[in-house]
Every structure is written in C-alpha cells, then in structure tokens.
Design a protein around this motif. Structure first.
Motif, PDB file in Angstrom:
ATOM      1  N   THR A 126      59.146  -8.394  49.697  1.00 41.53           N
ATOM      2  CA  THR A 126      57.793  -8.175  50.213  1.00 41.53           C
ATOM      3  C   THR A 126      56.777  -8.289  49.089  1.00 41.53           C
ATOM      4  OG1 THR A 126      57.746  -5.774  49.829  1.00 41.53           O
ATOM      5  CG2 THR A 126      58.694  -6.547  51.917  1.00 41.53           C
ATOM      6  N   THR A 127      55.550  -8.623  49.460  1.00 42.89           N
ATOM      7  CA  THR A 127      54.449  -8.517  48.501  1.00 42.89           C
ATOM      8  C   THR A 127      53.729  -7.203  48.762  1.00 42.89           C
ATOM      9  OG1 THR A 127      52.920  -9.728  49.955  1.00 42.89           O
ATOM     10  CG2 THR A 127      54.139 -11.006  48.321  1.00 42.89           C
ATOM     11  N   ASN A 128      53.401  -6.523  47.683  1.00 37.09           N
ATOM     12  CA  ASN A 128      52.677  -5.260  47.756  1.00 37.09           C
ATOM     13  C   ASN A 128      51.296  -5.507  47.154  1.00 37.09           C
ATOM     14  OD1 ASN A 128      55.296  -4.225  48.500  1.00 37.09           O
ATOM     15  ND2 ASN A 128      55.759  -4.160  46.313  1.00 37.09           N
ATOM     16  N   THR A 129      50.443  -6.124  47.958  1.00 40.82           N
ATOM     17  CA  THR A 129      49.193  -6.695  47.476  1.00 40.82           C
ATOM     18  C   THR A 129      48.321  -5.679  46.745  1.00 40.82           C
ATOM     19  OG1 THR A 129      49.275  -8.218  49.355  1.00 40.82           O
ATOM     20  CG2 THR A 129      47.178  -8.031  48.187  1.00 40.82           C
ATOM     21  N   ARG A 130      48.187  -4.488  47.310  1.00 45.64           N
ATOM     22  CA  ARG A 130      47.294  -3.481  46.721  1.00 45.64           C
ATOM     23  C   ARG A 130      47.817  -2.948  45.393  1.00 45.64           C
ATOM     24  NH1 ARG A 130      42.858  -4.489  49.891  1.00 45.64           N
ATOM     25  NH2 ARG A 130      43.387  -4.300  52.102  1.00 45.64           N
ATOM     26  N   ASP A 131      49.133  -3.094  45.155  1.00 48.82           N
ATOM     27  CA  ASP A 131      49.743  -2.559  43.937  1.00 48.82           C
ATOM     28  C   ASP A 131      50.046  -3.640  42.903  1.00 48.82           C
ATOM     29  OD1 ASP A 131      50.298   0.416  44.595  1.00 48.82           O
ATOM     30  OD2 ASP A 131      50.994  -0.655  46.371  1.00 48.82           O
ATOM     31  N   ASN A 132      49.739  -4.904  43.237  1.00 53.91           N
ATOM     32  CA  ASN A 132      49.986  -6.025  42.318  1.00 53.91           C
ATOM     33  C   ASN A 132      51.467  -6.143  41.952  1.00 53.91           C
ATOM     34  OD1 ASN A 132      47.154  -6.654  42.164  1.00 53.91           O
ATOM     35  ND2 ASN A 132      46.930  -4.948  40.731  1.00 53.91           N
ATOM     36  N   THR A 133      52.320  -5.947  42.964  1.00 55.91           N
ATOM     37  CA  THR A 133      53.761  -6.012  42.752  1.00 55.91           C
ATOM     38  C   THR A 133      54.434  -6.736  43.904  1.00 55.91           C
ATOM     39  OG1 THR A 133      54.181  -3.903  43.892  1.00 55.91           O
ATOM     40  CG2 THR A 133      53.744  -3.784  41.516  1.00 55.91           C
ATOM     41  N   VAL A 134      55.721  -7.042  43.700  1.00 57.05           N
ATOM     42  CA  VAL A 134      56.594  -7.434  44.801  1.00 57.05           C
ATOM     43  C   VAL A 134      57.765  -6.462  44.809  1.00 57.05           C
ATOM     44  CG1 VAL A 134      55.937  -9.864  44.760  1.00 57.05           C
ATOM     45  CG2 VAL A 134      57.900  -9.098  43.410  1.00 57.05           C
ATOM     46  N   ALA A 135      58.391  -6.308  45.972  1.00 57.48           N
ATOM     47  CA  ALA A 135      59.500  -5.370  46.097  1.00 57.48           C
ATOM     48  C   ALA A 135      60.687  -6.045  46.766  1.00 57.48           C
ATOM     49  CB  ALA A 135      59.074  -4.130  46.889  1.00 57.48           C
ATOM     50  N   VAL A 136      61.871  -5.499  46.516  1.00 51.56           N
ATOM     51  CA  VAL A 136      63.114  -6.011  47.076  1.00 51.56           C
ATOM     52  C   VAL A 136      63.798  -4.885  47.840  1.00 51.56           C
ATOM     53  CG1 VAL A 136      65.195  -7.335  46.608  1.00 51.56           C
ATOM     54  CG2 VAL A 136      63.325  -7.359  44.938  1.00 51.56           C
ATOM     55  N   TYR A 137      64.193  -5.175  49.082  1.00 51.39           N
ATOM     56  CA  TYR A 137      64.872  -4.203  49.932  1.00 51.39           C
ATOM     57  C   TYR A 137      66.231  -4.757  50.362  1.00 51.39           C
ATOM     58  CZ  TYR A 137      60.405  -1.735  50.531  1.00 51.39           C
ATOM     59  OH  TYR A 137      59.241  -1.035  50.325  1.00 51.39           O
ATOM     60  N   SER A 138      67.154  -3.865  50.600  1.00 46.19           N
ATOM     61  CA  SER A 138      68.453  -4.250  51.149  1.00 46.19           C
ATOM     62  C   SER A 138      68.322  -4.489  52.652  1.00 46.19           C
ATOM     63  CB  SER A 138      69.476  -3.139  50.903  1.00 46.19           C
ATOM     64  OG  SER A 138      70.636  -3.323  51.696  1.00 46.19           O
ATOM     65  N   GLN A 139      68.825  -5.633  53.125  1.00 42.47           N
ATOM     66  CA  GLN A 139      68.832  -5.863  54.569  1.00 42.47           C
ATOM     67  C   GLN A 139      69.847  -4.966  55.261  1.00 42.47           C
ATOM     68  OE1 GLN A 139      68.157  -9.695  56.474  1.00 42.47           O
ATOM     69  NE2 GLN A 139      68.481 -10.696  54.489  1.00 42.47           N
ATOM     70  N   HIS A 140      70.863  -4.567  54.545  1.00 45.81           N
ATOM     71  CA  HIS A 140      71.912  -3.739  55.146  1.00 45.81           C
ATOM     72  C   HIS A 140      71.450  -2.305  55.389  1.00 45.81           C
ATOM     73  CE1 HIS A 140      75.825  -2.038  55.995  1.00 45.81           C
ATOM     74  NE2 HIS A 140      75.684  -1.183  55.006  1.00 45.81           N
ATOM     75  N   SER A 141      70.822  -1.710  54.375  1.00 44.14           N
ATOM     76  CA  SER A 141      70.472  -0.288  54.463  1.00 44.14           C
ATOM     77  C   SER A 141      68.977  -0.019  54.541  1.00 44.14           C
ATOM     78  CB  SER A 141      71.027   0.450  53.239  1.00 44.14           C
ATOM     79  OG  SER A 141      70.387   0.004  52.049  1.00 44.14           O
ATOM     80  N   GLY A 142      68.163  -1.027  54.201  1.00 40.43           N
ATOM     81  CA  GLY A 142      66.721  -0.814  54.140  1.00 40.43           C
ATOM     82  C   GLY A 142      66.269  -0.128  52.867  1.00 40.43           C
ATOM     83  N   ARG A 143      67.193   0.125  51.958  1.00 39.81           N
ATOM     84  CA  ARG A 143      66.841   0.813  50.707  1.00 39.81           C
ATOM     85  C   ARG A 143      66.072  -0.116  49.783  1.00 39.81           C
ATOM     86  NH1 ARG A 143      69.476   1.582  45.639  1.00 39.81           N
ATOM     87  NH2 ARG A 143      71.229   0.297  46.357  1.00 39.81           N
ATOM     88  N   ARG A 144      65.020   0.430  49.174  1.00 38.74           N
ATOM     89  CA  ARG A 144      64.280  -0.365  48.187  1.00 38.74           C
ATOM     90  C   ARG A 144      65.117  -0.464  46.925  1.00 38.74           C
ATOM     91  NH1 ARG A 144      60.572   0.897  43.895  1.00 38.74           N
ATOM     92  NH2 ARG A 144      61.005   3.061  44.427  1.00 38.74           N
ATOM     93  N   LEU A 145      65.353  -1.704  46.484  1.00 41.19           N
ATOM     94  CA  LEU A 145      66.202  -1.944  45.322  1.00 41.19           C
ATOM     95  C   LEU A 145      65.408  -2.080  44.031  1.00 41.19           C
ATOM     96  CD1 LEU A 145      68.585  -4.589  46.943  1.00 41.19           C
ATOM     97  CD2 LEU A 145      68.918  -2.113  46.782  1.00 41.19           C
ATOM     98  N   ALA A 146      64.184  -2.592  44.138  1.00 43.10           N
ATOM     99  CA  ALA A 146      63.380  -2.803  42.934  1.00 43.10           C
ATOM    100  C   ALA A 146      61.929  -3.042  43.309  1.00 43.10           C
ATOM    101  CB  ALA A 146      63.902  -4.001  42.136  1.00 43.10           C
ATOM    102  N   THR A 147      61.039  -2.683  42.382  1.00 38.99           N
ATOM    103  CA  THR A 147      59.635  -3.054  42.452  1.00 38.99           C
ATOM    104  C   THR A 147      59.302  -3.795  41.162  1.00 38.99           C
ATOM    105  OG1 THR A 147      58.978  -1.212  43.871  1.00 38.99           O
ATOM    106  CG2 THR A 147      57.251  -2.235  42.550  1.00 38.99           C
ATOM    107  N   LEU A 148      58.746  -4.998  41.302  1.00 36.67           N
ATOM    108  CA  LEU A 148      58.532  -5.877  40.157  1.00 36.67           C
ATOM    109  C   LEU A 148      57.033  -6.039  39.919  1.00 36.67           C
ATOM    110  CD1 LEU A 148      61.164  -8.533  41.257  1.00 36.67           C
ATOM    111  CD2 LEU A 148      61.523  -6.465  39.908  1.00 36.67           C
ATOM    112  N   PRO A 149      56.541  -5.620  38.755  1.00 36.26           N
ATOM    113  CA  PRO A 149      55.110  -5.614  38.489  1.00 36.26           C
ATOM    114  C   PRO A 149      54.587  -6.973  38.006  1.00 36.26           C
ATOM    115  CG  PRO A 149      56.271  -4.708  36.625  1.00 36.26           C
ATOM    116  CD  PRO A 149      57.321  -5.027  37.659  1.00 36.26           C
TER     117      PRO A 149
END
Length: 355
Positions: A126-149
C-alpha cells in the motif's frame, strides 16, 4: 503464479458468480448494460455493494481469489483507514485490517491509499500518502510486515514479480522508487525534476516501468539499465496509465482534458486522443478484447474505448465520483466515493465484460 492456480481461480469465480446470482444474491444490479452488449463487447449487467466510506483503489489476487481494497477518510490526522479483503464474487468484506497508529495524541493511523498485490510472495503493498511511506502486509494474516520510508507523497505501487521488485510513485518530489519484494530494501531511485508521477504500469516482459506525469503531461519511462528516464508526451493532466497486452502502446487517463490518450511507445507520440467524459481518473485494459476502460469522476461514468479505432464503444453510469477501475480475467471492479450506502458507505461495482 502457475497457470494451474490461475485457471482454478477463474473457474471458481465464474461458478460462484453464476450460483450467487441464480440463488437471488443481495447484490444490487445497476442495470447499466444495453441490449447490444453481446454484439459490441461492452459491459454485461453489473452488481454493486456498499463497502466502506473513503474507498480509494482495489487490486485482485489470483493466488487467494480475493480483492484488496483501501479506504481512508478525511484530511490529516486520518483516524479512519482500513485495508479490506473482499470476496470478488459476493462483494462482501471478509476481513478489515486497521493500519498502525502513528500519533497517539491524535489517534492518526498509517492511512492506506494505493494498493497492489504480490502473489509470488503472498503480500499486499500500500501507499501511505500522508506519511510519505509504503507498507507491506501479509495476504495470509493481514499483519503489517514493514513500513518503508522516503516516498514523498506516495501515490501508487506496481509489482514486478519476475524480478522481485516493487515500484512506488513519489508525487511530491518527482521520483520513482523501487524496493526488493523479498527483503523490502530500497533498490533504485529515478527522479525527473519538476514532474509529478502518479499512476504506474509495468511491462512484465522487459521490466520497464511507466508513470503518468500529472504535472508535465508526459509518460516517464524507466527501463532496467537505463541511466536516465525517457519522457514521452501524452494528454493533459494524466493521472493513470496502463499498457496494451504486447506492451507497445500506453493508455493514459487525462484528468484535465477528459480524454484517454493512445500513445505509441516506439514512436514516442500520441496516436489518438479519445474524449470520454469529465475528470477522467483511472484506466485499465481488458486483455481479452483489447478494450480500455476509463472512469470519469465528474461525469460519473465508466467508458469503454476501442483504442484501435480511437472510438467509444459505450459509456455507462456508475455511482457518483468513481475513483478507480481495475480489470481481472474479464471482470472490471470500480470503486466510487458516492457515499450512497445505507450508512454513507462508498460502493464497489463489479462489471462482467463481453469479449
């Protein structure tokens, strides 16, 4: 992904749609198709459902036969945002994942906007426009795996599964940023000063990524190994971009002009410009027919374009303020910002496409 998995997903979805509609599904029929649909290749009757307020984009996972939809409500601090897992057959929300809180004082969360799936690694980006980051989630569990600045006003993402790469557009500083989809480490930056990259498209064969430059009325082409980007003219105010099946032609949604531009990438020139409606917002290709679908925010329509003829096949009404369209296996999914659900939800519309 293997072809066996793809075929199984297509068969399962087609069967489920037939069963649900035959059984009297609660999906609402929009009645947008005319009697000439089988002959012209335009949309079949559609179904829609209220999902959640603040819808932005959707992306289909063949591996999981799931539609991932982003929602974010209001201006910062954004406290209401979710990554939604939707059944593409029934259009029911199966899971809703809330992004992490970024500011305890205001309750602001890492709001999600753009979305793309990586079925090779079973993740969703996903893009996190307001935070100037992108994030990665697991499709299996929905857990956020990383936020990349470091992605200034991150807008969209596209996945290159063959090369284990994900590209993001940084509208705020005219940059395309790539990440390793296995390690989540940054790989490369391509900056075009003064540009405003928005929508992204990928040539899966060559690994070349294309971005709509909203500021410059251009396409930014970033090829593997190239020292600098190539700039190709397109229509006025492009927001979204997609490619033909062979990758030789690009199509842009020109928000300012209200057109779809057909761009010959080899010649580096606009071949045709097709008026489609006010506030053209997003485009996608039906690779079976070659038709281009464009959603028009102001005129509240989705328009089917035959790019070879440079002509409109059909324009049909959608919910108010359609925001995004994507096509998977002969089905188009349109998210809107109509607030027309019983509790003010925005709607998701599914349209079966004729060959």
């Amino acid at each position: 992904m293997t072809s066996t998995i793809r075929r199984a997903c297509r068969t399962r979805r087609t069967t489920a749609i037939a069963v649900s509609l035959a059984a009297g599904s609660t999906l609402a029929s929009t009645g947008i198709a005319g009697a000439d649909t089988a002959r012209t290749g335009s949309p079949a009757p559609a179904a829609s459902a209220p999902i959640k307020q603040g819808l932005y984009q959707s992306a289909y996972s063949e591996r999981n036969d799931a539609l991932w939809v982003t929602s974010s409500v209001g201006l910062p601090p954004v406290t209401d945002s979710a990554l939604l897992k939707v059944d593409p057959d029934t259009l029911r929300v199966e899971k809703a994942y809330t992004p992490p809180v970024t500011d305890a004082a205001t309750g602001a969360v890492e709001a999600v906007y753009g979305v793309a799936v990586d079925d090779e690694h079973n993740t969703v980006w996903t893009t996190n426009t307001r935070d100037n980051t992108v994030a990665v989630y697991s499709q299996h569990s929905g857990r956020r795996l990383a936020t990349l600045p470091g992605v200034n006003h991150a807008r969209e993402v596209v996945v290159d599964e063959r090369r284990d790469t994900v590209w993001a557009s940084a509208f705020g500083d005219g940059t395309l940023v790539s990440f390793d989809s296995r390690t989540f480490k940054e790989k490369k930056r391509v900056t075009v000063p003064g540009s405003g990259p928005t929508g992204l498209a990928l040539n899966e064969r060559t690994g070349t990524v294309y971005a709509a430059d909203h500021n410059g009325g251009r396409i930014i082409e970033a090829s593997p190994g190239a020292e600098s980007a190539r700039l190709v003219p397109t229509g006025e105010g492009p927001l979204s971009i997609t490619l033909s099946k062979n990758g030789r032609t690009a199509y842009t949604a020109d928000q300012t002009a209200g057109t779809v531009s057909v761009v010959d990438l080899r010649k580096g020139a606009v071949a045709r410009s097709v008026p489609v409606g006010g506030g053209t917002k997003s485009v996608a290709v039906d690779r079976r027919s070659g038709h281009v679908l464009a959603v028009n925010r102001t005129s509240a329509t989705v328009t089917v374009v035959d790019p070879r003829k440079g002509a409109v096949v059909k324009s049909v009404a959608t919910g108010a303020n359609p925001n995004h369209v994507q096509v998977s296996n002969g089905t188009a999914y349109v998210v809107d910002k109509s607030a027309s659900g019983p509790a003010g939800e925005d709607r998701l519309t599914r349209i079966g496409l004729r060959r």
